[in-house]
Design a protein around this motif. Sequence first.
Motif, short mmCIF file in Angstrom:
data_model
loop_
_atom_site.label_atom_id
_atom_site.label_comp_id
_atom_site.label_asym_id
_atom_site.label_seq_id
_atom_site.Cartn_x
_atom_site.Cartn_y
_atom_site.Cartn_z
N GLY A 27 0.83 -1.21 0.00
CA GLY A 27 0.00 0.00 0.00
C GLY A 27 0.86 1.25 0.00
O GLY A 27 0.63 2.19 -0.77
N SER A 28 1.91 1.25 0.86
CA SER A 28 2.77 2.44 0.90
C SER A 28 3.57 2.57 -0.39
O SER A 28 3.79 3.67 -0.89
N LEU A 29 3.97 1.42 -0.96
CA LEU A 29 4.69 1.43 -2.24
C LEU A 29 3.81 2.07 -3.32
O LEU A 29 4.24 2.96 -4.07
N LEU A 30 2.55 1.64 -3.35
CA LEU A 30 1.61 2.18 -4.34
C LEU A 30 1.40 3.68 -4.13
O LEU A 30 1.37 4.45 -5.10
N ALA A 31 1.31 4.10 -2.87
CA ALA A 31 1.09 5.52 -2.57
C ALA A 31 2.27 6.37 -3.03
O ALA A 31 2.08 7.41 -3.68
N VAL A 32 3.49 5.91 -2.73
CA VAL A 32 4.69 6.68 -3.13
C VAL A 32 4.80 6.72 -4.65
O VAL A 32 5.07 7.78 -5.25
N TYR A 33 4.59 5.59 -5.26
CA TYR A 33 4.68 5.48 -6.72
C TYR A 33 3.65 6.42 -7.38
O TYR A 33 3.96 7.18 -8.32
N THR A 34 2.43 6.39 -6.85
CA THR A 34 1.37 7.25 -7.39
C THR A 34 1.76 8.72 -7.23
O THR A 34 1.57 9.53 -8.14
N LEU A 35 2.34 9.05 -6.07
CA LEU A 35 2.72 10.44 -5.80
C LEU A 35 3.78 10.92 -6.80
O LEU A 35 3.69 12.03 -7.33
N ILE A 36 4.77 10.05 -7.08
CA ILE A 36 5.83 10.45 -8.02
C ILE A 36 5.21 10.71 -9.40
O ILE A 36 5.49 11.72 -10.05
N ILE A 37 4.36 9.80 -9.84
CA ILE A 37 3.75 9.98 -11.17
C ILE A 37 2.83 11.20 -11.17
O ILE A 37 2.80 11.96 -12.13
N PHE A 38 2.13 11.41 -10.06
CA PHE A 38 1.25 12.58 -9.94
C PHE A 38 2.05 13.88 -10.12
O PHE A 38 1.66 14.78 -10.87
N ILE A 39 3.21 13.94 -9.44
CA ILE A 39 4.02 15.17 -9.53
C ILE A 39 4.54 15.36 -10.95
O ILE A 39 4.42 16.45 -11.53
N LEU A 40 5.12 14.30 -11.51
CA LEU A 40 5.66 14.40 -12.87
C LEU A 40 4.58 14.81 -13.87
O LEU A 40 4.75 15.73 -14.67
N ALA A 41 3.43 14.13 -13.78
CA ALA A 41 2.35 14.40 -14.74
C ALA A 41 1.77 15.79 -14.52
O ALA A 41 1.46 16.50 -15.49
N LEU A 57 -3.71 5.96 -11.56
CA LEU A 57 -4.16 6.84 -10.48
C LEU A 57 -3.43 8.17 -10.52
O LEU A 57 -4.03 9.25 -10.41
N GLY A 58 -2.10 8.12 -10.71
CA GLY A 58 -1.28 9.34 -10.74
C GLY A 58 -1.71 10.26 -11.87
O GLY A 58 -1.83 11.47 -11.69
N MET A 59 -1.95 9.69 -13.05
CA MET A 59 -2.33 10.51 -14.20
C MET A 59 -3.70 11.15 -13.97
O MET A 59 -3.90 12.34 -14.26
N ILE A 60 -4.65 10.37 -13.46
CA ILE A 60 -6.01 10.91 -13.25
C ILE A 60 -5.98 12.02 -12.20
O ILE A 60 -6.58 13.09 -12.38
N LEU A 61 -5.25 11.76 -11.11
CA LEU A 61 -5.18 12.79 -10.06
C LEU A 61 -4.48 14.05 -10.58
O LEU A 61 -4.89 15.17 -10.26
N ALA A 62 -3.42 13.87 -11.39
CA ALA A 62 -2.69 15.02 -11.94
C ALA A 62 -3.60 15.83 -12.85
O ALA A 62 -3.61 17.06 -12.82
N TYR A 63 -4.38 15.14 -13.67
CA TYR A 63 -5.30 15.82 -14.59
C TYR A 63 -6.31 16.65 -13.79
O TYR A 63 -6.55 17.83 -14.08
N LEU A 108 -10.32 2.54 -14.14
CA LEU A 108 -9.34 3.61 -14.23
C LEU A 108 -9.02 3.94 -15.69
O LEU A 108 -8.88 5.12 -16.07
N LEU A 109 -8.91 2.91 -16.52
CA LEU A 109 -8.65 3.13 -17.95
C LEU A 109 -9.81 3.90 -18.60
O LEU A 109 -9.60 4.80 -19.41
N ALA A 110 -11.03 3.51 -18.20
CA ALA A 110 -12.21 4.19 -18.75
C ALA A 110 -12.23 5.66 -18.33
O ALA A 110 -12.54 6.55 -19.13
N VAL A 111 -11.86 5.93 -17.06
CA VAL A 111 -11.81 7.33 -16.58
C VAL A 111 -10.77 8.11 -17.40
O VAL A 111 -11.02 9.23 -17.84
N MET A 112 -9.60 7.46 -17.63
CA MET A 112 -8.56 8.15 -18.41
C MET A 112 -9.02 8.44 -19.83
O MET A 112 -8.78 9.52 -20.37
N ALA A 113 -9.68 7.45 -20.43
CA ALA A 113 -10.19 7.66 -21.79
C ALA A 113 -11.23 8.78 -21.78
O ALA A 113 -11.27 9.63 -22.69
#
Lengths: 377, 110
Positions: free
Chosen positions: A27-41, A303-309, B16-21
């Motif tokens: 869970g923490s791995l996923l959270a950190v990973y998501t955060l990095i992608i969120f910042i980059l995106a 998750l990171g991309m959606i949150l960044a958007y 999640l893919l559907a949301v992104m699309a």
Amino acid sequence: MRDALERQRHILDFTIASLLRRKGKNGSLLAVYTLIIFILASVLFFTHALKREATEVLRETPEIIVQRTMTGRYQPIPLAYADRIRDIRGVITVQPRLWGYYYDGNFLANYTLVVPREDPPEPGKIDIGSGISRIREAYPGDIIGFTGHDGKPRNFSIRKILSDESQLISADLILISEADYRDFSGISADQATDLVLRVRNPKEYTTIAEKITRLLPDSRPIVRTEILRTYDAVFSWRSGLVIVIFSAAALAFVIFAWDKATGLSAEERREIGILKAVGWETSDVLQMKFWEGSAISLTAFLLGMILAYAHVFFASSFLFAPVLKGWSTLYPQFRLVPYVNFGHVAAIFFLTVVPYTVTTIVPSWRAATIDPDAVMR
Amino acid sequence: MRFSHSALYLAVTGTLLAVMAGLGAYSCFAVVAATPRLVRMSLMVKNLELTDLCLFSEASYTRHLSMADRFTPFQDSPMVFEHFPSGAVAGPPPHLIPIQNRRWIQGGED
């Protein structure tokens, strides 16, 4: 085919169950990973959208602006310069432009004063940007006082507030009549802040700028292409804000992937040993690890991309606002047009998901090829 | 009825893919919908002869990035360093960068 799919489904079942057994760690791995992608995106979305919007909005900016400097400092430009520039072949019009800054000590804000050529306010009246209206709580009909160059106060009645939708270019603007501006700033009638040129052929911008510099050595021409390129360069991924955030996020990701690539935990090694002992093939173990890497990295990526958007385009990049505001008290409230470069999305995918998945498989392959008995010991 | 782990994972990933699309499709519509506003802003830029976005109003050289020069960030005084936070966020415009360094900065466009 159906068997192969069924087999993959079972491996995926086992993988997800295995991940869920170590909820805290994964869970923490996923959270950190998501955060990095969120910042980059977020950075990529923000800078790309801002650059595109700047390009769209500033395409009608003046073709050539001529300023005057004296020993490295700006000086008002004499209107006589306009006559000399007008003689250059290819120049259609030369118009004086009057503009300047006003620091409002009461609100600690800088305003930009502009004298419009069309529909200027009558003397004694001004139009203000919605940013000024917001911080001063000033509305049409209200009186605003500013201190002039001679230290004497001058009062202006607000004619109108500039449109809210144009805050990105007009939040701090004050439109004022020429007579009021000259009286307020002390600039004489035979001078202007700078000159604005219209040119017959856009291909001649550089040539005309060179001719102006030769003709008037104390002048400084700025051409439209330079203005347009400014925002592209300022917010390119190699400059300022972007490279700082990028470096931090990239370093975090390298540490993260390095940790993963350098070895498995004792628990993971024991799990692989048990699987091999109960009859799993090396290829099955590798497939399981592939699914494990993909499950974490793909979920973090999505998750990171959606949150960044959502952060950039729905929440007005509120996390970047303190960085962009700096010490300014007047900041535009704007929502960027969601220009998305799908190349950026693909780049983030290939720079994060693929390396992570590969680094998950490599140490597992080493563990899976050793004798199960040795691994479990 | 109990779903398997794989079914749940695929359902979450699919959602999640559907949301992104969906966001991708929204972008296409939003860009078209924003065109009239951008045209109005462009017209305002033309009429008022503006040159810059109002992003950093704390200092003149960051308020009008394209009009900036080499010396104002240093407050026109020897040994005084540029100190406004936005000066660290926004680099100098390309036409102020020495030619030998220009390729590195401009090569970074996208």
